[in-house]
Design a protein around this motif. Sequence first.
Motif, mmCIF file in Angstrom:
data_model
loop_
_atom_site.group_PDB
_atom_site.id
_atom_site.type_symbol
_atom_site.label_atom_id
_atom_site.label_comp_id
_atom_site.label_asym_id
_atom_site.label_seq_id
_atom_site.Cartn_x
_atom_site.Cartn_y
_atom_site.Cartn_z
ATOM 1 N N LEU A 116 3.006 -8.802 -4.389
ATOM 2 C CA LEU A 116 1.579 -8.693 -3.450
ATOM 3 C C LEU A 116 2.377 -8.537 -2.175
ATOM 4 N N LYS A 117 3.251 -9.742 -1.963
ATOM 5 C CA LYS A 117 3.602 -9.470 -0.505
ATOM 6 C C LYS A 117 4.304 -8.357 0.136
ATOM 7 N N GLN A 118 4.604 -7.452 -0.999
ATOM 8 C CA GLN A 118 5.514 -6.183 -0.601
ATOM 9 C C GLN A 118 4.476 -5.239 -0.496
ATOM 10 N N GLY A 119 2.973 -5.497 -0.725
ATOM 11 C CA GLY A 119 2.231 -4.475 -0.603
ATOM 12 C C GLY A 119 1.685 -3.868 -1.813
ATOM 13 N N TYR A 120 1.912 -4.333 -3.137
ATOM 14 C CA TYR A 120 1.757 -3.706 -4.276
ATOM 15 C C TYR A 120 0.326 -4.420 -4.534
ATOM 16 N N ARG A 121 -0.476 -3.738 -5.658
ATOM 17 C CA ARG A 121 -1.690 -4.331 -6.060
ATOM 18 C C ARG A 121 -1.146 -4.903 -7.326
ATOM 19 N N VAL A 122 -1.436 -6.207 -7.344
ATOM 20 C CA VAL A 122 -0.868 -7.044 -8.776
ATOM 21 C C VAL A 122 -1.962 -8.061 -9.576
ATOM 22 N N GLY A 123 -1.689 -7.830 -10.797
ATOM 23 C CA GLY A 123 -2.572 -8.604 -11.662
ATOM 24 C C GLY A 123 -1.566 -9.582 -12.380
ATOM 25 N N LEU A 124 -2.177 -10.647 -12.867
ATOM 26 C CA LEU A 124 -1.481 -11.751 -13.669
ATOM 27 C C LEU A 124 -2.327 -12.045 -15.043
ATOM 28 N N LEU A 125 -1.562 -12.071 -16.265
ATOM 29 C CA LEU A 125 -2.211 -12.373 -17.008
ATOM 30 C C LEU A 125 -1.420 -13.431 -18.017
ATOM 31 N N ASP A 126 -2.061 -14.465 -18.361
ATOM 32 C CA ASP A 126 -1.850 -15.502 -18.951
ATOM 33 C C ASP A 126 -1.810 -15.381 -20.304
#
Length: 340
Positions: A116-126
């Motif tokens: 995210l900090k690199q500018g990407y759009r990110v999701g996280l699935l548990d």
Amino acid sequence: MAVKDIVDALRDVTVNNMRLSELIKDIKLIGSNLEIVYRLPQKGLEEEIKQKTYQALENIPEVKTINIRFAEGVPEVPPAFTRRHVEGVKHLIAVGSGKGGVGKSTVSVNLAVALLKQGYRVGLLDADIYGPSIPTLLGVKGERVHVDEKNKLIPVEKYGLKVLSIGFLLPSEDTPVIWRGPMLMKALTQFLFDVNWGELDFLVLDLPPGTGDVQLTLAQNVHMTGAVIVTTPQDVALADVRKATSMFKEVNVPILGVVENMAYFICPDSGKKYYVFGKGRVLEFARAYELQILGSIPMDPEVAETSDKGVPVVIAHPESEVSKAFLGIAKLLSEKILRR
Ligand SMILES: Nc1ncnc2c1ncn2[C@@H]1O[C@H](COP(=O)(O)OP(=O)(O)OP(=O)(O)O)[C@@H](O)[C@H]1O
Ligand SMILES: [Mg+2]
């Protein structure tokens, strides 16, 4: 006496490094007669599984008879092109390891934030249906998810990440999760496919420990860019990690690289590095399997501390060695994926 207690008793028993609880396809307690259907991961293990089940349950007085059956072995691997893409997600990265407690969830969360900090759009699935820990790590425990007008789940947003965990779907923290075979798989696929993720560059998938049904089902049905393997330098961890590596290879999921967690400890007084679990083992493993080491993360008490507070270390202490390691891994990994 609930089926849950029986599943719990089978959780600590392993056959070929697989928990018996993960091999359960169906389980029924009718009066005092217990019926279990196991997935047989490999021919020849029938007797061992039976004996270990009897032993594990012998002190449960409510169970008088046990009837064990075996379902067909590991399902066939469908060709890669039949695997479904998750809508809106460009790259799905699974974070796995054969061994529990090596830091998969910690790596998943901090890798996601670092991307995210690199500018990407990110999701996280548990995807850890046995012990979802992402809600705690991100301080979103007790959150509820809603559905949109198309009946798709709307992920919770935290620190700019889109997050979904089975923990959100349980009525309370203490609700037992007795997902039996088919139900579990349905929950998982729903998690992936019936979610309004929007547009994501990366979706990070935190896998449960082991090489059981969850990992297999996901690997077989979902198009993944690849897997990141997390390990610590201990022999016990590496032994299980070899199994996980073989599993991903068998089902044709590319392994993107290895993250060495708890690689060393930096003495706060002298700044000296101590290789608590030994040095060089992970490198040896990576060479043997021709895998790239994406980075080595030091052991740092602040990781556990900030995790408990629901703030990933990459956000809480961005200047720490641990955070730098995570940022380095995110950079290497994203570049590697985007180059492909
Ligand atoms: N680099 C590190 N330094 C210090 N503590 C760490 C580090 N990485 C992980 N931990 C701690 O180790 C414990 C296990 O980590 P984590 O829950 O991420 O492992 P896991 O592999 O996801 O476990 P499980 O198999 O139960 O899902 C946690 O208490 C976490 O805070
Ligand atoms: Mg975990």
